[in-house]
Scaffold this active site. Structure first.
Site, short mmCIF file in Angstrom:
data_model
loop_
_atom_site.label_atom_id
_atom_site.label_comp_id
_atom_site.label_asym_id
_atom_site.label_seq_id
_atom_site.Cartn_x
_atom_site.Cartn_y
_atom_site.Cartn_z
N LYS A 1 0.75 -1.09 -0.04
CA LYS A 1 0.06 0.07 0.05
C LYS A 1 0.75 1.19 0.08
CE LYS A 1 -4.63 0.62 0.30
NZ LYS A 1 -5.66 0.15 0.16
P1 NAD Z 1 -13.20 7.66 -2.20
O1 NAD Z 1 -12.09 8.68 -2.40
O2 NAD Z 1 -13.69 7.63 -3.77
O3 NAD Z 1 -14.08 8.06 -1.37
C1 NAD Z 1 -13.87 8.33 0.05
C2 NAD Z 1 -15.18 8.79 0.54
O4 NAD Z 1 -15.03 8.96 2.02
C3 NAD Z 1 -15.52 10.18 0.24
O5 NAD Z 1 -16.95 10.29 0.11
C4 NAD Z 1 -15.23 11.20 1.14
O6 NAD Z 1 -15.84 12.51 1.15
C5 NAD Z 1 -15.44 10.14 2.34
N1 NAD Z 1 -14.47 10.77 3.49
C6 NAD Z 1 -13.20 11.01 3.76
N2 NAD Z 1 -13.06 11.33 5.02
C7 NAD Z 1 -14.14 11.05 5.62
C8 NAD Z 1 -14.41 11.21 7.21
N3 NAD Z 1 -13.42 11.85 7.91
N4 NAD Z 1 -15.66 11.19 7.49
C9 NAD Z 1 -16.44 10.75 6.55
N5 NAD Z 1 -16.48 10.39 5.14
C10 NAD Z 1 -15.19 10.81 4.82
O7 NAD Z 1 -12.55 6.40 -1.72
P2 NAD Z 1 -12.85 4.87 -1.86
O8 NAD Z 1 -11.88 4.23 -3.01
O9 NAD Z 1 -14.37 4.76 -2.03
O10 NAD Z 1 -12.35 4.28 -0.70
C11 NAD Z 1 -13.12 4.14 0.73
C12 NAD Z 1 -12.46 3.06 1.51
O11 NAD Z 1 -12.67 1.89 1.14
C13 NAD Z 1 -11.03 3.30 1.82
O12 NAD Z 1 -10.76 2.76 3.32
C14 NAD Z 1 -10.43 2.44 1.06
O13 NAD Z 1 -9.20 2.05 1.62
C15 NAD Z 1 -11.28 1.27 0.88
N6 NAD Z 1 -11.32 0.45 -0.42
C16 NAD Z 1 -11.18 0.85 -1.48
C17 NAD Z 1 -11.11 -0.03 -2.61
C18 NAD Z 1 -11.26 0.58 -4.02
O14 NAD Z 1 -11.50 -0.15 -4.87
N7 NAD Z 1 -11.43 1.84 -4.20
C19 NAD Z 1 -10.98 -1.43 -2.52
C20 NAD Z 1 -11.05 -1.92 -0.92
C21 NAD Z 1 -11.08 -0.91 -0.06
#
Ligand code: NAD
Length: 431
Positions: free
Chosen positions: A116
């Site tokens: 990561k």
């Molecule tokens: P993203 O950037 O698309 O979305 C993140 C969201 O979280 C946004 O709506 C943002 O405004 C919100 N956010 C940020 N800080 C916040 C806070 N303090 N309180 C409330 N909301 C908050 O990111 P994503 O790709 O959707 O990833 C979200 C989570 O899922 C992360 O933990 C990431 O590691 C995990 N994840 C993502 C993927 C992927 O394929 N994108 C895969 C596995 C896990």
């Protein structure tokens, strides 16, 4: 670049995630009586890269950025894991998230290890041109520390298919003309039309939805009429909500980095998504819901809670207020160890992150295979393969957890760790 011997003591403020993943690991390792030498190896990361790099801003000034890539383990195959652009990215966050990737890829039965990384940055403060230069310079600086058969990044918080396209193009540009096209799979999560996989955008959220569906099937419940709340309305949160709504479930609360909304009558997922797109990505001010105090968000009345933003959001401070009886961890590490204990004691079911959000890395694996083999897969075929893979993992984890009388997270970790242990025992340690 440093090869670590021991992990430095984490900074107090960021202690949580790294402590959590190590505690989760050790608790599962105890349950399976893990080979002590393998435990030593898996307790620390293989490689840690910290890069300070300069980038010219739109106003002509040069700014220095700090980027990280932590490669935890590659016993099962090349390192795999996302790149995050966020002010909280630091070495401890990267270590913790890299470890979770190792367990996730192993549990999913993929030929990958875990890594990561990211850049410590608030991307909302930079223009698109600046973000492109920051991404390209970071990629160049990473050099051969990433590679299609070595370490394959993907999108995470605040990075997307555009970011991946810049990385792929930069990396491929450093190769000789005849080698370029063989390197497209240096990243996954690329745009469809530029080597990306149909449906990779929704793979993680779809997987979150599927694990909730499997839970419902196993417990003879219907998702129709169930209420849910989502923290984070980005890639993962939006798609999970989209598929749940299609199944008749109702979103009654949603939170992003800018604000929190509630409406017990239901918040229309697509309407909110379109509103957010037209509102610089923020849900604030959406007219069909009421703004609420963010601190009370997790206490909203609902059946299912989906944390899909950052780590350490459910802790001993709010675990007792949670009304949901099911937590589906879309985010990585959203529930800390103390919060989890409270929830399990209260009989709340937690679908652990390394299974719940593994649809993303499974989709990434399909994209990688597609690029490697020069193929183009169809969306329905991809979603079907994803469901099959995730269903088999869900069955394994629930069977293991029932057989041993342990919670789903410990079961998922145990299965993941046993697979890596076997690889080490068969292979031995060089020299
Ligand atoms: P993203 O950037 O698309 O979305 C993140 C969201 O979280 C946004 O709506 C943002 O405004 C919100 N956010 C940020 N800080 C916040 C806070 N303090 N309180 C409330 N909301 C908050 O990111 P994503 O790709 O959707 O990833 C979200 C989570 O899922 C992360 O933990 C990431 O590691 C995990 N994840 C993502 C993927 C992927 O394929 N994108 C895969 C596995 C896990």
């Amino acid at each position: 670049m440093t090869n670590t011997q021991t992990l430095e003591k984490p900074q107090a403020a960021k202690r949580g995630m790294l402590d959590n993943v190590l505690e989760q690991f050790n608790s599962a390792a105890d349950k399976i009586d893990l080979n002590p030498n393998v435990r030593k190896i898996l307790s620390i990361t293989n490689t840690e890269i910290i890069i300070h790099f300069p980038v010219r801003m739109d106003n002509g000034n040069v700014e220095i950025f700090t980027g990280y890539r932590v490669q935890h383990n590659n016993a099962l195959g090349p390192y795999k894991g996302g790149l995050r652009y966020h002010p909280t990215v630091d070495i401890d966050a990267a270590r913790a998230l890299a470890m979770w990737m190792t367990w996730k890829t192993s549990l999913a039965g993929l030929p990958y290890g875990g890594a990561k990384g990211g850049i410590q940055i608030d991307p909302s403060k930079y223009s698109k041109g600046e973000l492109e230069r920051i991404t390209r310079r970071f990629t160049y600086a990473l050099g051969e520390n990433i590679g299609p058969e070595h370490d394959i990044p993907a999108p995470d918080v605040n990075t997307n298919d555009q970011t991946m396209a810049w990385i792929a193009d930069t990396y491929m540009s450093t190769k000789s003309t005849s080698e370029r096209s063989k390197n497209q799979h240096v990243v996954t999560g690329k745009p469809v039309g530029s080597g990306g996989l149909e449906g990779r955008d929704r793979a993680t959220g779809y997987g979150v939805f599927l694990t909730i569906k499997f839970w419902a099937e196993k417990n003879n419940q219907s998702l129709n009429g169930k209420t849910f709340i989502v923290q984070g309305f980005g890639n993962v949160g939006y798609w999970a909500a989209h598929f749940l709504e299609n199944e008749g479930a109702k979103m009654v609360g949603v939170q992003d980095a800018f604000g929190s909304l509630q409406n017990q009558e239901g918040i229309a997922v697509e309407d909110l998504f379109n509103y957010g797109k037209a509102n610089s990505g923020s849900i604030v001010g959406f007219p069909e819901a009421e703004a609420m105090n963010g601190k009370e968000f997790f206490g909203l009345e609902c059946d299912i809670c989906i944390p899909a933003a950052l780590g350490n959001q459910i802790t001993k401070e709010n675990a007792n207020s949670i009304k949901a009886t099911l937590i589906a961890e879309g985010a990585n590490g959203p529930t800390d160890v103390e919060g989890e204990k409270i929830l399990l004691d209260r009989g709340v079911t937690i679908i652990p992150d390394i299974m719940c959000n593994s649809g993303g890395v499974i989709g990434s694996y399909f994209e990688w295979l597609q690029n490697r083999n020069g193929e183009l897969w169809q969306l329905d075929e991809i979603l079907e393969k994803l469901e099959k893979k995730l269903r088999s993992t869900y069955k394994k984890v629930t069977a293991y957890s029932e057989e041993k009388g342990i919670d789903m997270r410990t079961a998922a970790f145990a299965i993941a760790i046993e697979r890596i242990e076997k690889a080490y025992v068969l292979r031995g340690i060089f020299p």
